[in-house]
Design an enzyme around this catalytic site. Structure first.
Site, PDB file in Angstrom:
ATOM      1  N   GLY A 114       0.792  -1.111  -0.109  1.00  0.00           N
ATOM      2  CA  GLY A 114      -0.204  -0.139  -0.044  1.00  0.00           C
ATOM      3  C   GLY A 114       0.699   1.120  -0.185  1.00  0.00           C
ATOM      4  N   GLY A 160      24.698  -4.783  21.058  1.00  0.00           N
ATOM      5  CA  GLY A 160      23.602  -4.220  21.816  1.00  0.00           C
ATOM      6  C   GLY A 160      23.172  -5.029  23.005  1.00  0.00           C
ATOM      7  N   ASP A 202       4.739   1.053  15.860  1.00  0.00           N
ATOM      8  CA  ASP A 202       6.121   1.296  15.686  1.00  0.00           C
ATOM      9  C   ASP A 202       6.497   2.505  14.737  1.00  0.00           C
ATOM     10  OD1 ASP A 202       6.646  -0.640  17.464  1.00  0.00           O
ATOM     11  OD2 ASP A 202       8.073  -1.989  16.020  1.00  0.00           O
ATOM     12  N   HIS A 221      -2.563 -16.678  48.924  1.00  0.00           N
ATOM     13  CA  HIS A 221      -1.409 -16.998  49.565  1.00  0.00           C
ATOM     14  C   HIS A 221      -1.259 -18.504  49.385  1.00  0.00           C
ATOM     15  CE1 HIS A 221       1.944 -17.904  52.273  1.00  0.00           C
ATOM     16  NE2 HIS A 221       1.135 -18.645  52.762  1.00  0.00           N
TER      17      HIS A 221
HETATM   18  P1  FAD Z   1       4.907  -4.367  12.437  1.00  0.00           P
HETATM   19  O1  FAD Z   1       4.518  -5.743  13.478  1.00  0.00           O
HETATM   20  O2  FAD Z   1       6.218  -4.199  11.971  1.00  0.00           O
HETATM   21  O3  FAD Z   1       4.048  -4.668  11.347  1.00  0.00           O
HETATM   22  C1  FAD Z   1       3.880  -3.934  10.435  1.00  0.00           C
HETATM   23  C2  FAD Z   1       3.277  -4.799   9.111  1.00  0.00           C
HETATM   24  O4  FAD Z   1       3.040  -3.641   7.954  1.00  0.00           O
HETATM   25  C3  FAD Z   1       4.330  -5.658   8.488  1.00  0.00           C
HETATM   26  O5  FAD Z   1       3.686  -6.710   8.114  1.00  0.00           O
HETATM   27  C4  FAD Z   1       4.669  -5.018   7.104  1.00  0.00           C
HETATM   28  O6  FAD Z   1       5.035  -5.876   6.113  1.00  0.00           O
HETATM   29  C5  FAD Z   1       3.609  -4.214   6.588  1.00  0.00           C
HETATM   30  N1  FAD Z   1       4.003  -3.276   5.988  1.00  0.00           N
HETATM   31  C6  FAD Z   1       4.643  -2.205   5.969  1.00  0.00           C
HETATM   32  N2  FAD Z   1       4.998  -1.146   4.926  1.00  0.00           N
HETATM   33  C7  FAD Z   1       3.851  -1.715   4.284  1.00  0.00           C
HETATM   34  C8  FAD Z   1       3.176  -1.098   2.884  1.00  0.00           C
HETATM   35  N3  FAD Z   1       3.562  -0.284   2.353  1.00  0.00           N
HETATM   36  N4  FAD Z   1       2.381  -1.935   2.406  1.00  0.00           N
HETATM   37  C9  FAD Z   1       1.610  -3.138   3.111  1.00  0.00           C
HETATM   38  N5  FAD Z   1       2.135  -3.442   3.961  1.00  0.00           N
HETATM   39  C10 FAD Z   1       3.486  -2.989   4.680  1.00  0.00           C
HETATM   40  N6  FAD Z   1       7.305  -5.896  21.472  1.00  0.00           N
HETATM   41  C11 FAD Z   1       6.456  -6.517  22.724  1.00  0.00           C
HETATM   42  O7  FAD Z   1       5.664  -5.664  23.056  1.00  0.00           O
HETATM   43  N7  FAD Z   1       6.578  -7.574  23.439  1.00  0.00           N
HETATM   44  C12 FAD Z   1       7.779  -8.396  23.232  1.00  0.00           C
HETATM   45  O8  FAD Z   1       7.973  -9.470  23.784  1.00  0.00           O
HETATM   46  C13 FAD Z   1       8.439  -8.080  21.927  1.00  0.00           C
HETATM   47  N8  FAD Z   1       9.432  -8.823  21.613  1.00  0.00           N
HETATM   48  C14 FAD Z   1      10.123  -8.733  20.236  1.00  0.00           C
HETATM   49  C15 FAD Z   1      11.288  -9.423  19.826  1.00  0.00           C
HETATM   50  C16 FAD Z   1      12.118  -9.376  18.760  1.00  0.00           C
HETATM   51  C17 FAD Z   1      13.082 -10.314  18.171  1.00  0.00           C
HETATM   52  C18 FAD Z   1      11.445  -8.051  18.031  1.00  0.00           C
HETATM   53  C19 FAD Z   1      12.234  -7.686  16.510  1.00  0.00           C
HETATM   54  C20 FAD Z   1      10.578  -7.372  18.267  1.00  0.00           C
HETATM   55  C21 FAD Z   1       9.858  -7.471  19.520  1.00  0.00           C
HETATM   56  N9  FAD Z   1       8.900  -6.748  19.939  1.00  0.00           N
HETATM   57  C22 FAD Z   1       8.145  -6.929  21.258  1.00  0.00           C
HETATM   58  C23 FAD Z   1       8.396  -5.349  19.197  1.00  0.00           C
HETATM   59  C24 FAD Z   1       7.220  -5.639  18.320  1.00  0.00           C
HETATM   60  O9  FAD Z   1       7.418  -6.808  17.767  1.00  0.00           O
HETATM   61  C25 FAD Z   1       6.783  -4.562  17.623  1.00  0.00           C
HETATM   62  O10 FAD Z   1       6.752  -3.556  18.806  1.00  0.00           O
HETATM   63  C26 FAD Z   1       5.351  -4.763  17.058  1.00  0.00           C
HETATM   64  O11 FAD Z   1       5.493  -5.721  16.051  1.00  0.00           O
HETATM   65  C27 FAD Z   1       4.989  -3.429  16.093  1.00  0.00           C
HETATM   66  O12 FAD Z   1       3.738  -3.466  15.624  1.00  0.00           O
HETATM   67  P2  FAD Z   1       3.233  -2.881  14.424  1.00  0.00           P
HETATM   68  O13 FAD Z   1       1.859  -3.226  13.930  1.00  0.00           O
HETATM   69  O14 FAD Z   1       3.495  -1.334  14.633  1.00  0.00           O
HETATM   70  O15 FAD Z   1       4.300  -3.130  13.149  1.00  0.00           O
HETATM   71  P1  AMP Z   2      17.740  -1.392  22.070  1.00  0.00           P
HETATM   72  O1  AMP Z   2      17.577  -0.012  21.574  1.00  0.00           O
HETATM   73  O2  AMP Z   2      16.664  -1.477  23.388  1.00  0.00           O
HETATM   74  O3  AMP Z   2      17.277  -2.246  21.020  1.00  0.00           O
HETATM   75  O4  AMP Z   2      19.209  -1.529  22.286  1.00  0.00           O
HETATM   76  C1  AMP Z   2      20.093  -1.212  21.390  1.00  0.00           C
HETATM   77  C2  AMP Z   2      21.397  -1.089  21.945  1.00  0.00           C
HETATM   78  O5  AMP Z   2      22.362  -1.128  21.107  1.00  0.00           O
HETATM   79  C3  AMP Z   2      21.634   0.057  22.747  1.00  0.00           C
HETATM   80  O6  AMP Z   2      21.640   0.034  24.158  1.00  0.00           O
HETATM   81  C4  AMP Z   2      22.713   0.798  22.170  1.00  0.00           C
HETATM   82  O7  AMP Z   2      23.566   1.867  23.059  1.00  0.00           O
HETATM   83  C5  AMP Z   2      23.584  -0.358  21.726  1.00  0.00           C
HETATM   84  N1  AMP Z   2      24.290  -0.007  20.307  1.00  0.00           N
HETATM   85  C6  AMP Z   2      24.212   0.727  19.333  1.00  0.00           C
HETATM   86  N2  AMP Z   2      25.286   0.858  18.509  1.00  0.00           N
HETATM   87  C7  AMP Z   2      26.006   0.273  19.007  1.00  0.00           C
HETATM   88  C8  AMP Z   2      27.545  -0.290  18.744  1.00  0.00           C
HETATM   89  N3  AMP Z   2      28.178   0.247  17.635  1.00  0.00           N
HETATM   90  N4  AMP Z   2      28.198  -0.827  19.358  1.00  0.00           N
HETATM   91  C9  AMP Z   2      27.840  -1.564  20.776  1.00  0.00           C
HETATM   92  N5  AMP Z   2      26.442  -1.177  20.954  1.00  0.00           N
HETATM   93  C10 AMP Z   2      25.799  -0.508  20.343  1.00  0.00           C
END
Ligand code: FAD
Ligand code: AMP
Length: 479
Positions: free
Chosen positions: A122, A188, A319, A451
């Site tokens: 989109g 990180g 996000d 408890h």
């Molecule tokens: P997203 O989940 O990123 O979804 C966006 C969607 O939009 C995607 O499917 C993408 O393909 C689609 N899209 C983008 N642009 C377009 C376009 N132009 N047209 C059509 N489709 C499009 N958060 C927590 O709260 N708890 C957790 O435990 C947690 N663990 C995580 C672990 C990992 C390893 C990672 C990477 C993230 C984690 N997060 C966690 C963060 C969480 O995944 C995100 O905050 C969340 O997914 C954001 O939701 P969103 O709907 O904004 O975006």
């Molecule tokens: P988060 O934002 O919680 O996902 O954490 C990412 C972390 O990566 C932050 O604490 C940053 O300080 C760290 N970070 C970013 N760039 C670097 C780098 N070049 N080397 C080491 N740590 C980094």
């Protein structure tokens, strides 16, 4: 397929699919466009959270915790097991089963609520028109009364450590290793780095986390962060603060990492390197120049408190906009926007967004930290209670950590709750509810808790704010 909808949602991650379902529930004709494909190349809903984030990472965390328990925890309580080993292929299959079960549920929810699912890309044009390009076929322009953008985020890459998907990976790659790396580097030591580092450390990797900042978990309460660091180090995570990675190169199937610390240039060699330095809003190809939506100085879609962009009737959630990158924050924004479009007046309470790190023990918090209160000069009282004297934690042989409650010195209103301990992710919900209803620490103290439970540590910390916790000697004694 119709060309006109009351609402078009771009993105079917947690923020987008919550928004779409709520719009349809409220009687609006709703379409949701999402471009994600799964590992088989098929369209998939659920975004980062369900496919490459929250859910697969928790599957690996829970499986690896069971493994670590069987290896170290069970013998300690007299349960004898044979030699414990990990079948990485089966673990990954299980993770995929969990992901498929959940992502497979969203099309059913869309169907049941009447949301039209449009797999493809989109792009927002002017005047709430959306260009929809299916995965196969020609682009088409759709018209909406309202547009909700929920395009999410992608991992940040840093020039010193270019991801090759094999030896140097981002969080997505780290969820799919086919064997346990002997030596694993993580750039990180944030939430994602700690969670993924813990998974592979439990399964046998030697894990080194290189963190540029001098402070561990600066967003958490300082005391909780310090205690958590000691516990994670005891578990074997080699956490090195003040280390800025300056280069990473693959040589003979090993990754040579260069970093700078206070003593100068250092190098380390790993079998795999995870780059976990944060995420950035995903806006590539999302907006035409005349869409009317602006970005803020950090590249997020600019929105006000109600998630409205600068373009009339165009909203953005999750996000892709300011605020913590957490699934539940986006879900609440998605629902709030849907209900506002329908004429209701809900708000998102950004003061009660809980944060969780799903290590073991878990770290969870909501509201302000003690260092924030000190900096603002606000007078506060503190109550803490350690799990080491909580009956249920002792019975479960799981006693690391504490609950810490901060309350306003005059009104006793709860300002922040911080938990390091078993099931902190569940315990923090009590604090969120209390804060949502503007509870005082006394209110929590007057509430009856079953408890023996871990929750009693929350109760005792609340009593401790006024100096009358029962199962510990209070430093500040009050009548
Ligand atoms: P997203 O989940 O990123 O979804 C966006 C969607 O939009 C995607 O499917 C993408 O393909 C689609 N899209 C983008 N642009 C377009 C376009 N132009 N047209 C059509 N489709 C499009 N958060 C927590 O709260 N708890 C957790 O435990 C947690 N663990 C995580 C672990 C990992 C390893 C990672 C990477 C993230 C984690 N997060 C966690 C963060 C969480 O995944 C995100 O905050 C969340 O997914 C954001 O939701 P969103 O709907 O904004 O975006
Ligand atoms: P988060 O934002 O919680 O996902 O954490 C990412 C972390 O990566 C932050 O604490 C940053 O300080 C760290 N970070 C970013 N760039 C670097 C780098 N070049 N080397 C080491 N740590 C980094």
């Amino acid at each position: 397929m119709s060309d006109k909808y009351d609402v078009i949602v771009i993105g079917a991650g947690p923020a987008g699919y919550h928004a779409a379902i709520r719009c349809a529930q409220l009687g609006m004709s709703t379409a949701c466009i999402d471009k994600s494909l799964n590992e088989d190349g098929d369209p998939v809903l659920g975004g980062t959270c369900l496919n490459w984030g929250c859910i697969p990472s928790k599957a690996l965390l829970d499986i690896s915790h069971k493994f670590a328990e069987a290896q170290h925890g069970l013998p300690d309580v007299g349960v004898k097991t044979g030699k414990v080993s990990i079948d990485v292929a089966r673990m990954m299959e299980k993770k995929t089963e969990v992901v498929k079960k959940l992502t497979g549920g969203i099309p059913q929810l869309f169907k049941g609520n009447g949301v039209t699912s449009l797999p493809g890309t989109g792009k927002l044009l002017a005047a709430r028109q959306v260009e929809y390009t299916p995965h196969e076929g020609k682009a088409k322009v759709l018209q909406a009364e309202h547009v909700i953008i929920a395009a999410g985020s992608v991992p940040v890459d840093i020039p010193p450590a270019p991801v090759d998907g094999k030896h140097i990976v981002d969080s997505t790659g780290a969820l799919s290793f086919d064997s346990v790396p002997k030596r694993l580097g993580v750039i990180g030591a944030g939430i994602i780095g700690l969670e993924l580092g813990s998974v592979w450390n439990r399964l046998g990797s030697e894990v080194v986390l290189l963190e540029a900042l001098d402070e561990f978990l600066p967003m958490a309460d300082e005391r909780i962060g310090k205690d958590a660091m000691k516990i994670f180090q005891k578990q074997g995570l080699d956490i090195r603060l003040g280390c800025r990675v300056t280069g990473a190169e693959v040589k003979n199937r090993k990754v040579q990492v260069a970093y700078k610390d206070k003593d100068g240039e250092q190098t380390l060699e790993f079998d795999k390197l995870i780059v976990a330095v944060g995420r950035r809003p995903y806006t590539e190809g999302l907006l035409s120049p005349d869409s009317g939506v602006n970005l803020d100085e950090r590249g997020y879609l600019y929105v006000n408190d109600l998630c409205a962009t600068d373009a009339p009737n165009v909203y953005a959630v999750g996000d892709v906009v300011r605020g913590p990158m957490l699934a539940h924050k986006g879900m609440e924004e998605g629902i709030m926007v849907a209900e506002r479009i329908a004429g209701q007046k809900p708000l998102v309470n950004y003061e009660t967004v809980p944060s969780v790190i799903y290590t073991h023990p878990e770290v969870a918090w909501v509201g302000q930290t003690e260092q924030q209160l000190k900096a603002s000069g606000e007078a506060y009282n503190v109550g803490t209670f350690p799990f080491s004297v909580n009956g249920r934690a002792l019975a479960a042989n799981d006693t690391d950590g504490m609950v810490k409650i901060l309350a306003d010195a005059d009104s006793d209103r709860i300002l922040g709750v911080h938990v390091l301990g078993p099931q902190a992710s569940e315990l923090i919900a009590q604090a969120v509810i209390a804060m949502e209803f503007d509870a005082s620490a006394e209110d929590l103290g007057l509430t009856m808790f079953a408890h023996p439970t871990l929750s009693e540590a929350v109760h005792e910390a609340a009593l401790g704010v006024a100096g009358h916790a029962i199962h510990m000697v209070n430093r500040k004694k009050k009548k």
